[in-house]
Scaffold this motif. Structure first.
Motif, PDB file in Angstrom:
ATOM      1  N   MET A  28       0.841  -1.206   0.000  1.00 11.79           N
ATOM      2  CA  MET A  28       0.000   0.000   0.000  1.00 11.79           C
ATOM      3  C   MET A  28       0.877   1.258   0.000  1.00 11.79           C
ATOM      4  N   LEU A  66      -9.014  -2.522  -1.935  1.00 11.74           N
ATOM      5  CA  LEU A  66      -8.026  -1.506  -1.579  1.00 11.74           C
ATOM      6  C   LEU A  66      -7.175  -1.050  -2.760  1.00 11.74           C
ATOM      7  N   LEU A  83      -3.863   2.472  -6.035  1.00  8.30           N
ATOM      8  CA  LEU A  83      -4.803   2.479  -4.910  1.00  8.30           C
ATOM      9  C   LEU A  83      -6.201   2.790  -5.420  1.00  8.30           C
ATOM     10  N   GLY A  87      -8.618   2.912  -0.887  1.00 11.10           N
ATOM     11  CA  GLY A  87      -7.190   2.736  -0.648  1.00 11.10           C
ATOM     12  C   GLY A  87      -6.470   4.071  -0.511  1.00 11.10           C
TER      13      GLY A  87
END
Length: 113
Positions: A28, A66, A83, A87
């Motif tokens: 992420m 996400l 993303l 996200g």
């Protein structure tokens, strides 16, 4: 005594369940910088990350909503990850984790002295 299923009820349990996987937070973090192709993402991962593990982790993050996976119809095939809208909202959590992580690293260093 019956166990409660807190997923979707408790924000902490829900977050922990959605972010399962050893590398989910780091992935992420890398995607927070912008869209990235699979091979470039793999190059930025630690050495112990295998192709299969990264692929599995990306699939899980995509299933959880996400991240987005965009496959371009071209030869050679091109796939980008980014993303998702939800996200993107995780960026503030990443910023907070960076601050805390750096403070913890400093704390560990001071204990070694």
């Amino acid at each position: 005594m019956e166990k409660k299923n807190l997923f979707g009820v408790c924000p902490y349990v829900t977050s922990q369940k959605v972010l399962t996987g050893k590398w989910s937070i780091y992935i992420m973090y890398l995607l927070a910088k912008g869209p990235i192709r699979f091979n470039e993402l793999q190059r930025q991962m630690p050495e112990e990350m295998t192709h299969t593990t990264l692929s599995r982790q990306l699939k899980t993050l995509e299933e959880e909503g996400l991240i987005n996976r965009i496959e371009y119809a071209q030869i050679p095939p091109k796939v980008e990850y980014s993303l998702s809208e939800i996200g993107e909202k995780f960026k503030i959590v990443l910023d907070a984790l960076e601050i805390w992580g750096n403070e913890y690293i400093e704390c560990m260093k001071s204990k070694k002295k």
